[in-house]
Design an enzyme around this catalytic site. Structure first.
Site, short mmCIF file in Angstrom:
data_model
loop_
_atom_site.label_atom_id
_atom_site.label_comp_id
_atom_site.label_asym_id
_atom_site.label_seq_id
_atom_site.Cartn_x
_atom_site.Cartn_y
_atom_site.Cartn_z
N GLY A 1 0.88 -1.17 0.00
CA GLY A 1 0.00 0.00 0.00
C GLY A 1 0.91 1.21 0.00
O GLY A 1 2.00 1.16 0.60
N ARG B 1 -11.79 -3.91 -1.90
CA ARG B 1 -11.51 -3.21 -0.64
C ARG B 1 -12.78 -2.71 0.05
O ARG B 1 -12.69 -1.87 0.96
CB ARG B 1 -10.55 -2.06 -0.88
CG ARG B 1 -11.13 -0.97 -1.70
CD ARG B 1 -10.22 0.12 -2.21
NE ARG B 1 -8.96 0.38 -1.58
CZ ARG B 1 -7.93 0.94 -2.23
NH1 ARG B 1 -8.03 1.24 -3.51
NH2 ARG B 1 -6.81 1.19 -1.60
N GLY C 1 9.24 9.78 -13.87
CA GLY C 1 9.65 8.57 -14.58
C GLY C 1 11.12 8.59 -14.94
O GLY C 1 11.98 8.86 -14.09
N ALA D 1 5.34 0.62 -6.82
CA ALA D 1 6.05 1.20 -5.67
C ALA D 1 7.27 2.02 -6.07
O ALA D 1 8.08 2.38 -5.20
CB ALA D 1 6.44 0.15 -4.64
N GLY E 1 7.36 5.18 -7.02
CA GLY E 1 7.22 6.47 -6.34
C GLY E 1 7.30 6.34 -4.83
O GLY E 1 7.89 7.18 -4.15
N ASP E 2 6.71 5.28 -4.28
CA ASP E 2 6.72 5.08 -2.84
C ASP E 2 8.15 4.88 -2.32
O ASP E 2 8.53 5.40 -1.27
CB ASP E 2 5.89 3.85 -2.46
CG ASP E 2 4.48 3.90 -3.02
OD1 ASP E 2 3.95 5.02 -3.20
OD2 ASP E 2 3.91 2.83 -3.30
#
Length: 296
Positions: free
Chosen positions: A28, A101, A225, A253, A255-256
């Site tokens: 997440g 969800r 990117g 993930a 970016g995370d």
């Protein structure tokens, strides 16, 4: 440094590398960031604030967090709910998602405001995302934003990834308005240019920077990117090139993990260019493997 990440963690079914086969994990956006932060800097106290169920899969999620040393003290448990599930499908390294969800306990994460206030008060850095806001009912969203605003006014450092996901919102107008509310109470905003251009009409990363600086952000780091990362910090604007990856396996993930790499450097007195370069190296490793959580 005490880091608190707020959001939703779900069960993840990701391609294993063999056609038609998937492996289960947990991921997440905000969870991924605190997971990578702990992997990069085990000396940083990383806590996660969410709600989960009381079933076996929720137990396994807690075990995953404990294994890397994520503080789970602020996680509430609900007998009437469980955690969400999503499945990743890949085409040339780019991902698409299917979600289940409706019964996610994380939708109730802001229902106990007293606990939320205590968790935020115990942290030096508070991190949340547009997805954190999107999954909440309007009253809970307002409660979370009020708590974060008060923390920001008190002098806490607030970091925010807009993470624009229109499918989670009732309409694009609500998404954009709420994301900008989140930015108003944030010191650090970490947007992705492709999403910002599509939904806000930004013509270039500089336009994204200006919009979030105008909202009140002290730092804006625009991921783009394979293109250079654009940033604003202390009145300075510049770009930082990123490594070109020939074999992109899975961008989940990216970016995370970049956010974790950047935030992991906050307590070090180094230039922004070095912080961004370090973050880019983390993301480069992640996109060359399957799934959201990759051993660095």
């Amino acid at each position: 440094m005490r880091f608190l990440s707020i959001g939703e963690c779900m069960a993840e079914l990701a391609p294993s590398g063999d056609p038609g086969h998937f492996r289960m994990g947990f991921a997440g956006d905000t969870f991924n960031t605190v997971w990578y932060l702990r992997a990069l800097r085990p000396d940083i106290h990383g806590a996660y604030y969410t709600a989960i169920g009381m079933d076996t899969i929720s137990d396994k999620l807690l075990e995953e967090m404990d294994a890397i040393g994520i503080d789970t003290s602020w996680i509430s448990r609900r007998p009437d709910r469980t955690i969400g599930l999503y499945l990743i499908e890949l085409l040339n390294g780019e991902r698409s998602f299917s979600y289940w969800r409706n019964s996610s306990a994380a939708k109730c994460l802001a229902d106990e405001k007293a606990a939320l206030i205590k968790a935020v008060a115990a942290a030096d850095i508070i991190y949340f995302s547009g997805i954190t806001l999107a999954i909440l009912e309007p009253y809970a969203r307002d409660s979370l934003l009020d708590t974060i605003r008060e923390a920001h006014e008190f002098g806490k450092t607030v970091a925010f990834d807009p993470n624009l996901r229109p499918g989670l919102w009732p309409d694009t107008k609500t998404m954009k308005k709420t994301v900008m509310r989140g930015a108003e109470m944030s010191n650090i905003v970490l947007p992705s240019f492709e999403d910002e251009a599509f939904h806000f009409g930004d013509i270039d990363p500089a336009a994204t920077i200006e919009r979030y600086v105008s909202a009140g952000a002290d730092r804006v780091i625009v991921k783009n990117g394979p293109h250079p990362v654009a940033f604003f910090h202390q009145g300075n604007r510049d770009t930082v090139p990123v490594s070109q990856i020939a074999n992109v396996v899975d961008t989940t993930a990216a970016g995370d993990s970049f956010n974790a790499g950047y935030l992991a450097e906050l307590d070090r007195d180094i230039p922004q260019q070095e912080m961004i370069a370090a973050a880019s190296r983390v993301a480069a490793k992640v996109i060359q493997s399957h799934g959201a959580l990759v051993q660095l």
